[in-house]
Design a protein around this motif. Structure first.
Motif, mmCIF file in Angstrom:
data_model
loop_
_atom_site.group_PDB
_atom_site.id
_atom_site.type_symbol
_atom_site.label_atom_id
_atom_site.label_comp_id
_atom_site.label_asym_id
_atom_site.label_seq_id
_atom_site.Cartn_x
_atom_site.Cartn_y
_atom_site.Cartn_z
ATOM 1 N N LYS A 15 -25.975 -15.830 37.658
ATOM 2 C CA LYS A 15 -24.806 -16.366 38.354
ATOM 3 C C LYS A 15 -23.539 -15.790 37.726
ATOM 4 O O LYS A 15 -23.344 -15.889 36.509
ATOM 5 N N VAL A 16 -22.723 -15.182 38.558
ATOM 6 C CA VAL A 16 -21.390 -14.742 38.151
ATOM 7 C C VAL A 16 -20.404 -15.547 38.977
ATOM 8 O O VAL A 16 -20.420 -15.498 40.219
ATOM 9 N N ILE A 17 -19.583 -16.326 38.291
ATOM 10 C CA ILE A 17 -18.680 -17.247 38.973
ATOM 11 C C ILE A 17 -17.232 -16.903 38.629
ATOM 12 O O ILE A 17 -16.849 -16.898 37.455
ATOM 13 N N LEU A 18 -16.433 -16.604 39.643
ATOM 14 C CA LEU A 18 -14.999 -16.409 39.428
ATOM 15 C C LEU A 18 -14.407 -17.755 39.038
ATOM 16 O O LEU A 18 -14.598 -18.759 39.734
ATOM 17 N N ASN A 19 -13.683 -17.784 37.929
ATOM 18 C CA ASN A 19 -13.260 -19.069 37.369
ATOM 19 C C ASN A 19 -11.755 -19.113 37.096
ATOM 20 O O ASN A 19 -11.312 -19.307 35.974
ATOM 21 N N ARG A 20 -10.994 -18.886 38.156
ATOM 22 C CA ARG A 20 -9.541 -19.080 38.076
ATOM 23 C C ARG A 20 -9.109 -19.912 39.298
ATOM 24 O O ARG A 20 -8.298 -19.468 40.109
ATOM 25 N N PRO A 21 -9.658 -21.112 39.451
ATOM 26 C CA PRO A 21 -9.390 -21.889 40.669
ATOM 27 C C PRO A 21 -7.917 -22.200 40.880
ATOM 28 O O PRO A 21 -7.443 -22.275 42.019
ATOM 29 N N GLU A 22 -7.182 -22.346 39.770
ATOM 30 C CA GLU A 22 -5.752 -22.649 39.895
ATOM 31 C C GLU A 22 -4.969 -21.471 40.457
ATOM 32 O O GLU A 22 -3.856 -21.638 40.975
ATOM 33 N N MET A 23 -5.556 -20.271 40.384
ATOM 34 C CA MET A 23 -4.952 -19.057 40.941
ATOM 35 C C MET A 23 -5.710 -18.595 42.186
ATOM 36 O O MET A 23 -5.581 -17.452 42.605
ATOM 37 N N HIS A 24 -6.488 -19.496 42.784
ATOM 38 C CA HIS A 24 -7.333 -19.154 43.940
ATOM 39 C C HIS A 24 -8.216 -17.940 43.632
ATOM 40 O O HIS A 24 -8.513 -17.140 44.509
ATOM 41 N N ASN A 25 -8.618 -17.851 42.350
ATOM 42 C CA ASN A 25 -9.526 -16.792 41.884
ATOM 43 C C ASN A 25 -9.023 -15.379 42.177
ATOM 44 O O ASN A 25 -9.812 -14.450 42.372
ATOM 45 N N ALA A 26 -7.704 -15.237 42.200
ATOM 46 C CA ALA A 26 -7.119 -13.894 42.291
ATOM 47 C C ALA A 26 -7.551 -13.104 41.062
ATOM 48 O O ALA A 26 -7.655 -13.649 39.970
ATOM 49 N N PHE A 27 -7.845 -11.823 41.252
ATOM 50 C CA PHE A 27 -8.338 -11.065 40.101
ATOM 51 C C PHE A 27 -7.330 -10.037 39.616
ATOM 52 O O PHE A 27 -6.481 -9.552 40.355
ATOM 53 N N VAL A 48 -34.109 -10.121 35.225
ATOM 54 C CA VAL A 48 -33.248 -10.705 36.257
ATOM 55 C C VAL A 48 -33.790 -10.363 37.638
ATOM 56 O O VAL A 48 -34.137 -9.213 37.922
ATOM 57 N N ARG A 49 -33.870 -11.358 38.511
ATOM 58 C CA ARG A 49 -34.458 -11.170 39.836
ATOM 59 C C ARG A 49 -33.433 -11.146 40.963
ATOM 60 O O ARG A 49 -33.653 -10.546 42.011
ATOM 61 N N VAL A 50 -32.312 -11.848 40.779
ATOM 62 C CA VAL A 50 -31.326 -11.952 41.858
ATOM 63 C C VAL A 50 -29.993 -12.384 41.260
ATOM 64 O O VAL A 50 -29.941 -13.028 40.213
ATOM 65 N N LEU A 51 -28.901 -12.000 41.918
ATOM 66 C CA LEU A 51 -27.544 -12.391 41.490
ATOM 67 C C LEU A 51 -26.870 -13.206 42.584
ATOM 68 O O LEU A 51 -26.883 -12.816 43.759
ATOM 69 N N ILE A 52 -26.259 -14.322 42.181
ATOM 70 C CA ILE A 52 -25.374 -15.078 43.072
ATOM 71 C C ILE A 52 -23.948 -14.871 42.573
ATOM 72 O O ILE A 52 -23.635 -15.166 41.413
ATOM 73 N N LEU A 53 -23.095 -14.366 43.446
ATOM 74 C CA LEU A 53 -21.674 -14.198 43.127
ATOM 75 C C LEU A 53 -20.903 -15.290 43.855
ATOM 76 O O LEU A 53 -20.946 -15.373 45.092
ATOM 77 N N SER A 54 -20.219 -16.140 43.109
ATOM 78 C CA SER A 54 -19.529 -17.271 43.716
ATOM 79 C C SER A 54 -18.182 -17.501 43.030
ATOM 80 O O SER A 54 -17.771 -16.712 42.178
ATOM 81 N N ALA A 55 -17.526 -18.592 43.403
ATOM 82 C CA ALA A 55 -16.205 -18.883 42.848
ATOM 83 C C ALA A 55 -15.972 -20.387 42.813
ATOM 84 O O ALA A 55 -16.490 -21.122 43.654
ATOM 85 N N LYS A 56 -15.195 -20.821 41.850
ATOM 86 C CA LYS A 56 -14.846 -22.232 41.738
ATOM 87 C C LYS A 56 -13.590 -22.534 42.558
ATOM 88 O O LYS A 56 -12.755 -21.657 42.784
ATOM 89 N N GLY A 57 -13.470 -23.776 42.990
ATOM 90 C CA GLY A 57 -12.255 -24.197 43.683
ATOM 91 C C GLY A 57 -12.318 -24.036 45.182
ATOM 92 O O GLY A 57 -13.368 -23.855 45.783
ATOM 93 N N LYS A 58 -11.136 -24.075 45.804
ATOM 94 C CA LYS A 58 -11.031 -24.066 47.265
ATOM 95 C C LYS A 58 -11.248 -22.686 47.870
ATOM 96 O O LYS A 58 -11.644 -22.570 49.032
ATOM 97 N N SER A 59 -10.942 -21.646 47.109
ATOM 98 C CA SER A 59 -10.975 -20.291 47.654
ATOM 99 C C SER A 59 -11.998 -19.426 46.934
ATOM 100 O O SER A 59 -12.180 -19.553 45.716
ATOM 101 N N PHE A 60 -12.640 -18.544 47.684
ATOM 102 C CA PHE A 60 -13.498 -17.540 47.052
ATOM 103 C C PHE A 60 -12.621 -16.632 46.202
ATOM 104 O O PHE A 60 -12.833 -16.499 44.999
ATOM 105 N N SER A 61 -11.623 -16.016 46.807
ATOM 106 C CA SER A 61 -10.647 -15.231 46.047
ATOM 107 C C SER A 61 -9.496 -14.814 46.954
ATOM 108 O O SER A 61 -9.710 -14.394 48.092
#
Length: 262
Positions: A15-27, A48-61
């Motif tokens: 699992k790779v999770i974008l974790n800047r929810p306060e910035m709407h996960n802007a990178f 490793v068999r599979v990757l899930i790419l996700s994000a915290k908060g209201k927005s993906f990014s």
């Protein structure tokens, strides 16, 4: 890591999770370098068999971070090219990972974030998700993400969306091929779990080879050379250790080792 969370469970699900929810996960450059590090480590991990790419908060990014954009505006052409190349490297690593990749998309995915979605093999989005190639609004173009987006939705649709910067719904994104499925937000995880269950029932080396098969042969002319190459691929995998085990299990109505690990 500062801007992402990265983990691998005992089933080999990364699992790779974008974790800047306060910035709407802007990178920014930090996020990009952290993603490069995570994706590079996955390519080197045979468990490793599979990757899930996700994000915290209201927005993906929301795409590029505004402070990063401010810094880029003062860069020289050479500095901008170097900076953009890092983004390009990150996207290419994601696109070419030797495992199945799944994007979990909730809320907005704008600008470069759509490139992350397009780079994944499978993308499951919320029915309320929105997508936009917003670069031209700023006098820019979606250059580094363009090969992956064009691959996902086709050249003609890409031309329109790149030029208009119109916001499109998840339903339209599904119709264009950017999303694989659209579900209600509370069904995102169960839908992805179902997809992963299917993947984990399959030979891991065969899954990787099946993905590479598509990457290698997409848009190739069907000629004698291609026919010979694909015939060789199936011949090689039939006599491989995993292929022999899978065929034997099927014929003997038993389970191969990779299912026993579930």
């Amino acid at each position: 890591m500062q801007n992402i969370e990265f983990s691998i469970d005992k089933k080999g699900i990364a699992k790779v999770i974008l974790n800047r929810p306060e910035m709407h996960n802007a990178f920014d450059d930090v996020t990009i370098n952290e993603l490069i590090e995570a994706f590079s480590s996955l390519d080197q991990n045979p468990d490793v068999r599979v990757l899930i790419l996700s994000a915290k908060g209201k927005s993906f990014s929301a795409g590029a971070d505004i402070n990063w954009m401010k810094r880029m505006a003062s860069y020289s052409v050479e500095e901008n090219q170097s900076d953009a190349m890092q983004l390009s490297v990150m996207l290419n690593k994601l696109y070419n990972l030797n495992i199945p990749t799944i994007a979990r998309v909730q809320g907005a995915a704008f600008g470069g974030a759509v490139g992350l979605v397009a780079c994944c093999d499978i993308a499951v989005g919320s029915k309320l998700s929105k997508f936009c190639f917003s670069e031209v609004k700023l006098g820019l173009i979606p250059a580094t993400i363009s090969p992956y987006v064009i691959d996902a939705i086709g050249a003609r649709e890409a031309k329109r969306l790149f030029m208009t910067a119109e916001v499109i719904s998840s339903r339209r994104a599904r119709r264009l091929g950017l999303l694989s499925e659209t579900v209600s937000e509370d069904e995102l995880d169960s839908t992805i779990d179902s997809i992963i269950t299917h993947i984990l029932k399959n030979g891991p080396k065969a899954v990787a080879a099946a993905k590479k098969l598509v990457l290698d042969l997409a848009n190739s002319p069907i000629n004698e050379e291609l026919m010979s190459a694909t015939s060789q691929k199936i011949a090689d995998i039939r006599v491989s250790e995993e292929g022999q085990q899978g065929l034997s299990a099927f014929l003997n109505k038993s389970k191969p080792s990779w299912i026993g690990a579930l």
